[in-house]
Design an enzyme around this catalytic site. Structure first.
Site, PDB file in Angstrom:
ATOM      1  N   MET A   1      10.714  24.322   0.574  1.00 35.09           N
ATOM      2  CA  MET A   1       9.761  23.796   0.222  1.00 35.09           C
ATOM      3  C   MET A   1      10.301  22.479  -1.563  1.00 35.09           C
ATOM      4  O   MET A   1      10.692  20.910  -1.325  1.00 35.09           O
ATOM      5  CB  MET A   1       8.862  24.056  -0.970  1.00 35.09           C
ATOM      6  CG  MET A   1       7.681  23.253  -1.942  1.00 35.09           C
ATOM      7  SD  MET A   1       7.364  23.774  -3.111  1.00 35.09           S
ATOM      8  CE  MET A   1       5.501  25.146  -2.041  1.00 35.09           C
TER       9      MET A   1
ATOM     10  N   TYR B   1      14.584  30.757   4.491  1.00 37.49           N
ATOM     11  CA  TYR B   1      13.664  31.617   4.867  1.00 37.49           C
ATOM     12  C   TYR B   1      14.307  32.366   6.363  1.00 37.49           C
ATOM     13  O   TYR B   1      14.225  31.133   6.978  1.00 37.49           O
ATOM     14  CB  TYR B   1      12.519  30.645   4.356  1.00 37.49           C
ATOM     15  CG  TYR B   1      11.980  31.294   3.352  1.00 37.49           C
ATOM     16  CD1 TYR B   1      12.081  32.195   2.234  1.00 37.49           C
ATOM     17  CD2 TYR B   1      11.491  29.918   2.628  1.00 37.49           C
ATOM     18  CE1 TYR B   1      11.551  31.331   1.413  1.00 37.49           C
ATOM     19  CE2 TYR B   1      11.605  29.335   1.685  1.00 37.49           C
ATOM     20  CZ  TYR B   1      11.388  30.675   0.786  1.00 37.49           C
ATOM     21  OH  TYR B   1      11.394  30.504  -0.863  1.00 37.49           O
TER      22      TYR B   1
ATOM     23  N   ARG C   1     -11.005   0.314  14.515  1.00 39.20           N
ATOM     24  CA  ARG C   1     -10.937   1.187  13.241  1.00 39.20           C
ATOM     25  C   ARG C   1     -11.508  -0.591  12.370  1.00 39.20           C
ATOM     26  O   ARG C   1     -13.002   0.288  12.325  1.00 39.20           O
ATOM     27  CB  ARG C   1      -8.694   0.408  12.709  1.00 39.20           C
ATOM     28  CG  ARG C   1      -8.188   2.340  12.257  1.00 39.20           C
ATOM     29  CD  ARG C   1      -6.759   1.683  11.909  1.00 39.20           C
ATOM     30  NE  ARG C   1      -6.751   0.859  11.411  1.00 39.20           N
ATOM     31  CZ  ARG C   1      -5.424   0.612  11.335  1.00 39.20           C
ATOM     32  NH1 ARG C   1      -4.613   1.368  11.639  1.00 39.20           N
ATOM     33  NH2 ARG C   1      -5.057  -0.056   9.977  1.00 39.20           N
TER      34      ARG C   1
ATOM     35  N   LYS D   1       0.942  -1.428  -0.520  1.00 41.66           N
ATOM     36  CA  LYS D   1       0.101  -0.008   0.247  1.00 41.66           C
ATOM     37  C   LYS D   1       0.583   1.309  -0.101  1.00 41.66           C
ATOM     38  O   LYS D   1       2.154   1.356   0.367  1.00 41.66           O
ATOM     39  CB  LYS D   1      -0.365  -0.043   1.338  1.00 41.66           C
ATOM     40  CG  LYS D   1      -0.476  -0.030   3.131  1.00 41.66           C
ATOM     41  CD  LYS D   1      -1.149  -0.420   3.405  1.00 41.66           C
ATOM     42  CE  LYS D   1       0.296  -0.067   4.839  1.00 41.66           C
ATOM     43  NZ  LYS D   1      -0.948  -0.678   6.131  1.00 41.66           N
TER      44      LYS D   1
HETATM   45  C1  LIG Z   1      -0.282  -1.999   6.905  1.00 40.78           C
HETATM   46  C2  LIG Z   1      -0.957  -3.241   7.806  1.00 40.78           C
HETATM   47  C3  LIG Z   1       0.398  -3.590   7.637  1.00 40.78           C
HETATM   48  C4  LIG Z   1       2.040  -3.450   7.393  1.00 40.78           C
HETATM   49  O1  LIG Z   1       2.423  -3.389   8.575  1.00 40.78           O
HETATM   50  P1  LIG Z   1       3.545  -3.389   8.649  1.00 40.78           P
HETATM   51  O2  LIG Z   1       4.201  -2.973  10.132  1.00 40.78           O
HETATM   52  O3  LIG Z   1       4.144  -2.603   8.117  1.00 40.78           O
HETATM   53  O4  LIG Z   1       4.972  -4.981   8.983  1.00 40.78           O
HETATM   54  C5  LIG Z   1       0.203  -5.197   8.316  1.00 40.78           C
HETATM   55  N1  LIG Z   1      -1.611  -5.298   8.537  1.00 40.78           N
HETATM   56  C6  LIG Z   1      -2.808  -4.458   7.460  1.00 40.78           C
HETATM   57  C7  LIG Z   1      -4.108  -4.609   8.138  1.00 40.78           C
HETATM   58  C8  LIG Z   1      -2.314  -3.317   7.162  1.00 40.78           C
HETATM   59  O5  LIG Z   1      -3.403  -1.869   7.411  1.00 40.78           O
END
Ligand SMILES: *Cc1c(COP(=O)(O)O)cnc(C)c1O
Length: 401
Positions: free
Chosen positions: A317, A269, A144, A46
């Protein structure tokens, strides 16, 4: 990887870029898989593979033995499919009923938490490919997404009857696996096992993130889900170092201007840094819009010629300034490492994260899409991904002469 068009190398004209060592990704996948015993490994890709580039990392992870991919959204899953990735892909988060058609069209595995979503998926699946895989997420305390056991079990039983839908997986997500005290993680794990004992027909159970794979390998079940470890970082200071991991990403820039300052002259800046002595300062065209945190103004350091150079003045930036007064060898055109290793020195992502009051996850995922990614194998560039071509393009390595 996905295309064979010849590309002009964007270097040495690129102001800043990230190098991603695919050998490190492969090695980390193998190490984590070994740590998880016989379990399957889902590579969590992701957020553009935690900033590393989703398609190239996914391909490397699969080649190294990952069997599943994890993403956060339908768009992320679709991007992998467009990049010719055919492995199973789980949507880890909640999916909108309005996205059901796209989930089926891209053959993504959805996490289902309502009968309504399941029915929509089943309908599109029966019209098209015929089958849709889903996983169910038990809320065991993270609060969650996911359903509490009392809602999940009857939902699972009712989905079992749908002809075009297969409940393939049952999972949960840990809240505190990266902390020294594992008490709550054990509690979450026990709840998942209780639910699983009521639904023994669901074959693929998974709970562990990277922290749990390292510290609690007995919880691996049929599959583990690793993100940060694939990229070579440890989830926290409290997690053991028993599994060897190697950071895959190096954030680099180049000195585009070196200038001299008289004592009293300021930089950046607000002129928040002033030369206390006759000084040489260098401009690196990499700023907070590239993912280098502004909180590192006057406190970060970069590596040039294998030596640390302090960040002086505010990070802006598109650029930052470093003090080169003690590095007489640093010249215009010289390469700087902002995150990663140069020679024997290293600036881990954790160091940048600590200085910015955050975690490596946020630093890595914050590396901007405008920075090209160079993919390395055996120390050679094998593919390039740029803002203008979001899929990695193979680079032909010319024969040495
Ligand atoms: C992001 C995520 C992971 C990965 O977690 P890490 O700590 O990066 O290994 C695993 N399971 C879910 C549901 C996640 O959202």
């Amino acid at each position: 990887m996905t295309s064979h068009r010849p590309v002009p190398s964007p270097w040495p004209t690129q102001p800043a870029w990230a190098e991603v060592d695919l050998d490190a990704i492969s090695q980390n996948v193998r190490s984590l898989k070994k740590a998880a015993g016989g379990a399957q490994l889902m590579a969590v890709v992701k957020a553009n593979a935690y900033g590393h580039g989703a398609v190239a990392v996914a391909a490397a992870a699969l080649q190294a033995g990952a069997g599943y991919l994890g993403v956060a959204s339908v768009d992320e899953g679709a991007q992998l499919r467009e990049g010719d990735i055919s492995a199973p892909i789980l949507l880890l988060g909640p999916t909108s009923v309005a996205d059901a058609e796209r989930v089926v069209a891209h053959q993504l595995t959805a996490t289902v938490n309502s009968r309504q979503l399941a029915l929509a998926l089943a309908r599109f699946a029966s019209e098209g490919s015929g089958r849709c895989l889903v996983h169910l997420k038990v809320d065991t305390g993270l609060h969650r997404s996911g359903l509490p056991p009392a809602e999940l079990i009857p939902l699972a039983e009712s989905l079992r009857q749908l002809p075009s839908l297969t409940v393939e997986g049952l999972f949960t997500h840990f809240a505190t696996a990266d902390e020294a005290d594992k008490e709550f993680t054990y509690r979450q794990y026990r709840v998942l096992l209780e639910v699983s004992s009521r639904l023994p027909w669901i074959p693929l159970r998974h709970a562990s993130n990277t922290a749990a794979v390292i510290d609690l390998p007995e919880m691996a079940l049929e599959m583990v889900r690793c993100g940060i470890g694939v990229y070579g970082c440890y989830p926290s200071r409290e997690v053991s170092r028993r599994v060897p991991l190697r950071p895959a990403l190096t954030l680099k820039s180049r000195l585009v201007r070196v200038s001299r300052l008289a004592p009293g002259e300021g930089v950046g800046y607000g002129l928040t840094w002033r030369a206390a002595r006759p000084s040489r300062v260098g401009l690196l065209p990499c700023g907070y819009a590239d993912g280098y945190p502004r909180l590192l103004s006057n406190c970060g350091r970069v590596l040039i010629g294998g030596h640390p150079a302090p960040v002086v003045g505010r990070v802006s930036m598109d650029s930052l300034v470093v003090d080169l007064t003690d590095l007489p060898g640093a010249e215009e055109g010289g390469e700087a490492v902002l995150i990663g290793r140069q020679g024997v020195e290293e600036i881990p992502a954790d160091e940048v994260a600590d200085a910015a009051g955050t975690i490596s996850y946020e630093i890595l995922t914050g590396i901007a899409p405008r920075l090209p990614r160079l993919y390395m194998r055996g120390g050679q560039v094998v593919a390039v991904q740029t803002l203008r071509d979001p899929f990695p393009v193979e680079v032909r390595v010319s024969a040495p002469h």
